[in-house]
Write an enzyme that holds these catalytic residues in place. Structure first.
Site, PDB file in Angstrom:
ATOM      1  N   LEU A   1      -3.158  -5.935  15.632  1.00  0.00           N
ATOM      2  CA  LEU A   1      -3.893  -4.801  16.660  1.00  0.00           C
ATOM      3  C   LEU A   1      -5.105  -6.284  17.493  1.00  0.00           C
ATOM      4  CD1 LEU A   1      -4.307  -3.060  17.739  1.00  0.00           C
ATOM      5  CD2 LEU A   1      -6.380  -1.847  16.007  1.00  0.00           C
TER       6      LEU A   1
ATOM      7  N   ASN B   1       1.126  -1.118  -0.010  1.00  0.00           N
ATOM      8  CA  ASN B   1       0.068   0.158   0.266  1.00  0.00           C
ATOM      9  C   ASN B   1       1.248   1.127  -0.013  1.00  0.00           C
ATOM     10  OD1 ASN B   1       0.465   0.935   3.143  1.00  0.00           O
ATOM     11  ND2 ASN B   1      -0.593  -1.143   3.145  1.00  0.00           N
TER      12      ASN B   1
ATOM     13  N   PRO C   1      -3.245 -12.363  10.195  1.00  0.00           N
ATOM     14  CA  PRO C   1      -3.146 -12.939  10.928  1.00  0.00           C
ATOM     15  C   PRO C   1      -3.286 -10.720  10.936  1.00  0.00           C
ATOM     16  CG  PRO C   1      -1.185 -13.021  10.191  1.00  0.00           C
ATOM     17  CD  PRO C   1      -1.310 -13.397   9.276  1.00  0.00           C
TER      18      PRO C   1
END
Length: 398
Positions: free
Chosen positions: A307, A208, A304
């Site tokens: 947070l 990103n 995964p």
């Protein structure tokens, strides 16, 4: 700076001429000054220059004890509120990192309890040399605050990092740090920053546009306020902020997860500012995939949720997460805060011109148990300061 007792150390290097400008600016700002020059510094500029600019005493000899009632280097060390070394040569920093004190400057620095700020100046290859980088990390752990050099044309002819920060930037750095103080002293803060890369093959990745600027600004601000900072950085091109004790470079979500979990139990605060990939390719090809005329389909699987895992494992930690949203910021951020068991979600409005990924500004909203607070578009450093202010209040309330 008015009324501050500042010792300015000057070491050998062509950037010593900038130290004269810095001394003049500090004097004009109302600081009380004492100057210490190494023998090598006097090869580039004279003590008389500093004396004329600042009306201050210049020390250049450990054994020149003009006042028999005191020991000079201890007297100066005790007198100082702030200690600045500019330029700071590789040689002087190397001596300090290894506990060597063989001149007026190094003996005084080892004796002072004042905050120490160093502005390195050297050739780019010297700056990047492993021995200097080891010494730098040692001094950071010892509490020295580094004012990073700039990049550009160097006096030696090379182009790169190593040019001493400008006098006005040094003054601003020191003034900001002294104004804030160290309210986070003794706190261990873990910060994640930047994007992640999930490989399709050895030459292609899913990623990103995150630059890491927000996370790096948070790490810098936390360190400036006295915290012991560990920065876990995805693939970025940013230099380690001054004062950050530990930097861990990672690539994938799994790499970042492993690094964060390793330091989680000993952290007091975790700030997850990284923009991690939500999905990764199901298959990672060992060789570069050739271009096909009929397109390419890449099955994806979830990565995964770091947070969420931290929220489940949370004991004493304060947990701060980020949410990049283009609509319904408060609603989505509150939902995320509850699902992840976070103490604060910083909702980052993306898609706004000049704000968000890669930009130097952010438009953020804080969402915590007390509701939502929105801020006008501001620099990422200003946003980082707001996060630290929230953190300090929360710690104070606790």
């Amino acid at each position: 700076m008015k009324g501050k007792k500042i010792v300015l150390g000057v070491t050998g290097g062509i950037a010593a001429f900038k130290a004269a400008a810095l001394a003049s600016r500090l004097y004009q700002a109302g600081a009380e000054l004492r100057i210490i020059m190494t023998p090598e510094a006097k090869e580039f500029i004279t003590p008389l220059t500093f004396q004329a600019l600042t009306r201050s005493r210049v020390y250049d000899d450990t054994f020149a004890e003009a006042d028999p009632s005191v020991v000079s280097h201890i007297d100066v060390a005790d007198w100082a509120d702030v200690f600045i070394v500019a330029p700071a040569s590789a040689n002087t920093l190397g001596k300090l990192a290894n506990g060597l004190a063989d001149d007026m400057l190094t003996t005084t620095m080892m004796a002072t309890l004042a905050n120490v700020y160093v502005a390195p100046a050297m050739n780019v290859n010297m700056y990047n040399h492993p021995s200097f980088q080891r010494n730098k990390e040692t001094l950071k752990r010892d509490g020295y605050r580094f004012i990073e050099p700039g990049e550009g044309y160097l006096a030696c002819g090379w182009i790169g990092k190593g040019r001493m920060a400008e006098p006005e930037d040094i003054m601003q750095f020191v003034q900001d740090a002294e104004d804030v103080g160290t309210p986070l002293a003794g706190k261990r803060v873990l910060v994640t920053a930047g994007p992640t890369h999930e490989h399709i093959d050895p030459f292609r990745v899913v990623t990103n546009p995150s630059s890491g600027k927000m996370g790096f600004a948070i790490a810098e601000e936390a360190a400036r306020r006295g915290a012991e900072v560990t920065l876990v950085a995805g693939p970025v091109t940013l230099s380690t902020p001054g004062g950050v004790q530990t930097r861990i470079d990672v690539e994938s979500v799994e790499d970042m997860r492993e690094a964060v979990l390793t330091h989680y139990d000993t952290s007091d605060v975790v700030i997850k500012a990284a923009a991690v990939s939500d999905y990764r390719p199901e298959t990672v090809y060992e060789k570069k995939q050739k271009k096909k005329d009929d397109g390419l389909e890449i099955p994806m699987v979830k990565t995964p949720d770091i947070l969420h895992e931290l929220g489940e494992k949370k004991t004493h930690q304060l947990l701060i997460g980020f949410a990049a949203e283009s609509e319904r910021l408060e609603e989505y951020a509150e939902s995320k805060r509850q699902r992840k068991n976070a103490d604060l979600i910083v909702a980052n409005e993306i898609g706004k011109a000049g704000s968000g990924f890669r930009a130097n500004e952010n438009t953020i909203t804080f969402v915590d148990k007390n509701g939502a607070v929105s801020f006008p578009t501001q620099s990422k450093h200003e946003a980082a300061a707001e996060i630290m202010s929230w953190l300090q209040k929360r710690i104070g309330d606790a």
